[in-house]
Design a protein around this motif. Structure first.
Motif, PDB file in Angstrom:
ATOM      1  N   LEU A   1       0.818  -1.216   0.000  1.00 11.32           N
ATOM      2  CA  LEU A   1       0.000   0.000   0.000  1.00 11.32           C
ATOM      3  C   LEU A   1       0.849   1.262   0.000  1.00 11.32           C
ATOM      4  O   LEU A   1       0.338   2.349  -0.272  1.00 11.32           O
ATOM      5  CB  LEU A   1      -0.938  -0.003   1.220  1.00 11.32           C
ATOM      6  N   THR A   2       2.120   1.139   0.319  1.00 12.03           N
ATOM      7  CA  THR A   2       3.011   2.295   0.353  1.00 12.03           C
ATOM      8  C   THR A   2       4.299   1.943  -0.380  1.00 12.03           C
ATOM      9  O   THR A   2       4.636   0.770  -0.530  1.00 12.03           O
ATOM     10  CB  THR A   2       3.348   2.712   1.794  1.00 12.03           C
ATOM     11  N   ARG A   3       5.027   2.969  -0.820  1.00 15.46           N
ATOM     12  CA  ARG A   3       6.240   2.706  -1.584  1.00 15.46           C
ATOM     13  C   ARG A   3       7.405   2.367  -0.654  1.00 15.46           C
ATOM     14  O   ARG A   3       7.420   2.724   0.518  1.00 15.46           O
ATOM     15  CB  ARG A   3       6.595   3.917  -2.449  1.00 15.46           C
TER      16      ARG A   3
ATOM     17  N   GLU B   1      17.077   1.096  -2.111  1.00 17.94           N
ATOM     18  CA  GLU B   1      17.487   0.842  -3.493  1.00 17.94           C
ATOM     19  C   GLU B   1      18.739  -0.036  -3.543  1.00 17.94           C
ATOM     20  O   GLU B   1      18.795  -1.021  -4.303  1.00 17.94           O
ATOM     21  CB  GLU B   1      17.738   2.171  -4.223  1.00 17.94           C
ATOM     22  N   ALA B   2      19.751   0.318  -2.765  1.00 17.90           N
ATOM     23  CA  ALA B   2      20.990  -0.464  -2.771  1.00 17.90           C
ATOM     24  C   ALA B   2      20.756  -1.863  -2.220  1.00 17.90           C
ATOM     25  O   ALA B   2      21.305  -2.853  -2.736  1.00 17.90           O
ATOM     26  CB  ALA B   2      22.069   0.253  -1.960  1.00 17.90           C
TER      27      ALA B   2
ATOM     28  N   ARG C   1      21.291  -5.445  -4.179  1.00 15.50           N
ATOM     29  CA  ARG C   1      22.126  -6.490  -3.575  1.00 15.50           C
ATOM     30  C   ARG C   1      21.337  -7.791  -3.429  1.00 15.50           C
ATOM     31  O   ARG C   1      21.860  -8.890  -3.683  1.00 15.50           O
ATOM     32  CB  ARG C   1      22.603  -5.991  -2.210  1.00 15.50           C
ATOM     33  N   LEU C   2      20.080  -7.692  -3.041  1.00 12.22           N
ATOM     34  CA  LEU C   2      19.246  -8.873  -2.851  1.00 12.22           C
ATOM     35  C   LEU C   2      18.951  -9.556  -4.182  1.00 12.22           C
ATOM     36  O   LEU C   2      19.011 -10.792  -4.287  1.00 12.22           O
ATOM     37  CB  LEU C   2      17.947  -8.475  -2.147  1.00 12.22           C
ATOM     38  N   LEU C   3      18.633  -8.781  -5.207  1.00 12.68           N
ATOM     39  CA  LEU C   3      18.346  -9.370  -6.511  1.00 12.68           C
ATOM     40  C   LEU C   3      19.572 -10.072  -7.084  1.00 12.68           C
ATOM     41  O   LEU C   3      19.458 -11.130  -7.714  1.00 12.68           O
ATOM     42  CB  LEU C   3      17.855  -8.283  -7.472  1.00 12.68           C
TER      43      LEU C   3
ATOM     44  N   ILE D   1       9.193  -8.695  -0.517  1.00  9.93           N
ATOM     45  CA  ILE D   1       8.060  -8.670  -1.449  1.00  9.93           C
ATOM     46  C   ILE D   1       8.430  -7.900  -2.713  1.00  9.93           C
ATOM     47  O   ILE D   1       8.149  -8.329  -3.836  1.00  9.93           O
ATOM     48  CB  ILE D   1       6.817  -8.060  -0.780  1.00  9.93           C
ATOM     49  N   ARG D   2       9.083  -6.759  -2.522  1.00 15.25           N
ATOM     50  CA  ARG D   2       9.496  -5.964  -3.690  1.00 15.25           C
ATOM     51  C   ARG D   2      10.504  -6.743  -4.540  1.00 15.25           C
ATOM     52  O   ARG D   2      10.435  -6.726  -5.779  1.00 15.25           O
ATOM     53  CB  ARG D   2      10.101  -4.638  -3.233  1.00 15.25           C
ATOM     54  N   ALA D   3      11.433  -7.432  -3.882  1.00 16.50           N
ATOM     55  CA  ALA D   3      12.423  -8.219  -4.615  1.00 16.50           C
ATOM     56  C   ALA D   3      11.749  -9.347  -5.393  1.00 16.50           C
ATOM     57  O   ALA D   3      12.120  -9.641  -6.540  1.00 16.50           O
ATOM     58  CB  ALA D   3      13.464  -8.788  -3.655  1.00 16.50           C
TER      59      ALA D   3
END
Length: 646
Positions: A154-156, A161-162, A166-168, A192-194
């Motif tokens: 629900l929120t950004r 970013e870094a 690194r996770l990806l 979740i974003r990753a």
């Protein structure tokens, strides 16, 4: 008059639902078991039809009443009665049916049909034929696991970013990646974003498993099964999960693993070994410590180091950016340049922990920023009221820490309380010295490593001198736990004695180390020396013997720490503390003149320089050093003389 040719029979489609030995004919309203008709009443059949259409999902009582008894007023018990009759008609599944009962009653939720269901569509004008397009379509749907979807954000995501990059990268090279960190640090949101980014790049199917509702390790396999559309009561749950995932490119995001790591680790290790296309991303406060695991530890958001900032300068910090965005969402006013310093201070007070920032930001909708910044004490940092939509264990930072503390064994919990006396960074030896007398060395060592692994103690791998520390909010929580015990007085004395020993060592090293090396090794102790002196000055008198012992340690620490205060350019603060110490000593019964003289001479400590680049050294007059030693011995003798004889 010639007759018209007979019209060909109208093609009609019969929908068949197959599960186990049963076939449900939807259009004909008929049930067969191995080719034999099974007698069912109208309502029982309609209930069965709804269950097979939503196989694997729980249907609530109200939903079934509204569908099967539409427009009819009936008692709630009607569903229970008809379901009982239906269960009796179906009997028990066979050994190869992947479940122990066809229909499960989920307490307080509803009913669910277990087992694998296949939908087919046939042409009634051509018996035995099957509409292959429809059959293929539904066969494909049946084979594809009905995975639990990722939660909607629900929120950004701010300031990660870094970390996301690194996770990806780690997910590209490792089949199991664990994102570890303190409760409230933002692991779930980043994971979740990753997962979303990874799916967009690779097209992999994503399954989401939330283990936080589990209260024990017995139901881990069942939780995995439910998230992957597998009946959790299958005779061999893990084998059923394997069949669902076999041959598929799947990323499984398993959230909140810390309380079940011991049970979960062998399960996912087995899946990874048998399913080469499976990848796992886990979030946990503790790593699995399994072969092939890549662990990434998530740190707090960056906070400003100073309060002298405009709003634009403060907003360069991710912690302040998050604070401002969430505060304005909560109804706070627009901030201006004069607020930059206060926003920076608030972000720093909560250690840049996203959960703590969001909890505090909610207050800015109903409280002025000046008032919040000045009143943001430990209690408010830990217990600020949060959003009602957030999980209960994340509605306050204390609740998030409660969740972690509940997973500690007694030795880990004891050391966690002890470490709250450290105000700054510390090394392994200091932690072990602090625990001496209450814990054996091996137990204390194991406890420290475990606390670091569980993200309750921060570990900086790049710091070779003092790599451990407690975040301020975590330290406040641990200190609160300590205050509920009788350990504080003895622990405070032990901490002061440890600082005195370290300062004696620092003084001895003045002639051996240049100023940079000396500063790197000892400067981080200033906050702990300050806290130890304050604790002695503020403590009640107690018995005469306690007062004498406290005087010995307090005076010795005040004198021994001279080089540290001057190196930190805190000469004025040191002068004030020594004068306060003198005043305290002079008010004690039987104050010793040599002790007071040693303290007064400590005030004469000054910088001395030796030739050569980067070789400045600190010290005190030799006379002051001699009197310091005399004062310490005098205080010790006085303590012995004042101790009541038995």
């Amino acid at each position: 008059m010639s007759s018209l040719p007979a019209s060909p029979p109208q093609a009609t489609a019969e929908v068949l639902w197959r599960f186990g030995p049963f076939v449900v004919y939807e259009t004909q309203r008929r049930l067969e078991r191995a080719g034999e008709a099974v007698r069912l009443g109208f309502r029982s059949f309609e209930l069965l039809l709804q269950l097979v259409k939503h196989a694997g999902k729980v249907l609530g009582k109200d939903e079934l009443l509204a569908t099967v008894w539409a427009g009819v007023v009936v008692e709630d018990a009607s569903v229970r009665v008809q379901m009982s009759m239906l269960r009796k008609a179906l009997g028990r599944p066979g050994a190869g049916d992947d479940c122990v009962e066809w229909i499960s009653n989920i307490p307080l939720q509803g009913y669910r049909l277990n087992g694998k269901v296949l939908r087919e569509c046939s042409d009634t004008t051509r018996p035995g034929t099957l509409s292959m397009a429809i059959a293929a379509s539904f066969a494909s749907q049946s084979a594809a696991p009905a995975f639990t979807k990722l939660p909607t954000r629900l929120t950004r995501l701010i300031g990660r970013e870094a970390d996301l990059k690194r996770l990806l990268t780690a997910m590209d090279t490792s089949r199991i990646v664990t994102l570890a960190g303190l409760g409230g640090i933002g692991k779930t949101r980043l994971a979740i974003r990753a997962a979303e980014c990874h799916q967009a790049r690779t097209g992999m199917q994503i399954g989401f498993v939330d283990l936080s509702p589990l209260i024990g390790e017995d139901h881990v396999a069942g939780a995995l099964a439910r998230a992957l559309g597998v009946p959790s009561d299958a005779p061999d749950t893990m084998r059923a999960i394997h069949r669902q995932l076999e041959g598929r490119d799947v990323l499984l995001l398993i959230d909140n693993c810390e309380h079940v790591v011991d049970a979960l680790a062998p399960l996912i290790a087995g899946l990874l070994a048998e399913l080469p296309k499976l990848r796992i991303l886990a979030t946990s406060r503790e790593a699995f410590r399994m072969e092939g695991e890549r662990v990434l530890r998530l740190a707090p958001l960056v906070v400003p180091e100073t309060d002298r900032l405009t709003l634009a300068q403060a907003m360069r910090s991710a912690a302040v950016e998050l604070l401002v965005e969430r505060a304005q969402a909560a109804g706070a006013r627009q901030f201006g340049d004069s607020d930059g310093g206060l926003l920076a201070r608030i972000a720093r007070q909560v250690d840049g922990i996203p959960l703590a920032i969001e909890l505090v930001a909610a207050r800015l909708g109903v409280q002025s920023i000046n008032d919040l910044a000045s009143r943001l004490n430990d209690h408010m940092r830990l217990y600020s009221a949060g959003n009602a939509t957030v999980l209960a264990r994340h509605r306050t930072l204390a609740a998030a820490l409660d969740w972690s503390i509940a997973l500690l064994n007694p030795q880990e919990l004891r050391l966690f309380r002890f470490l709250s006396v450290f105000r700054g960074r510390f090394d392994l030896n200091s932690a072990l010295k602090l625990a001496e007398g209450d814990m054996d060395i091996e137990s204390a060592f194991d406890a420290l490593i475990s606390l670091a692994n569980k993200s309750l103690v921060a570990f900086d791998n790049s710091d070779a001198v003092a790599p451990y520390r407690l975040l301020g909010t975590t330290r406040s929580y641990a200190a609160n736990l300590l205050s509920r015990t009788d350990e504080s007085p003895a622990l405070g004395r032990r901490h002061a004695e440890l600082m005195r020993s370290l300062m004696d060592e620092a003084t001895a090293q003045l002639s051996r180390l240049d100023v940079d090396a000396w500063t790197e090794r000892y400067a981080h102790h200033l906050d702990d020396v300050r806290a130890a002196l304050d604790a002695w000055l503020e403590q009640p008198g107690g018995t005469e013997a306690d007062a004498a012992t406290g005087t010995e340690v307090g005076v010795a620490l005040a004198v021994a720490s001279v080089p540290l205060w001057f190196q930190a350019s805190q000469a004025e603060e040191y002068r004030d503390r020594v004068l306060t110490t003198i005043n305290r000593v002079e008010r004690l019964p039987g104050a010793d003149a040599k002790t007071v003289a040693g303290l007064r001479l400590a005030l004469t400590a000054r910088r001395t320089s030796r030739a050569g680049p980067r070789s400045e050294r600190l010290g005190m007059d030799s006379e002051a050093k001699a009197l310091y030693l005399s004062a310490a011995r005098s205080a010790s003798d006085s303590a012995l003389n004042r101790t009541p004889q038995k």
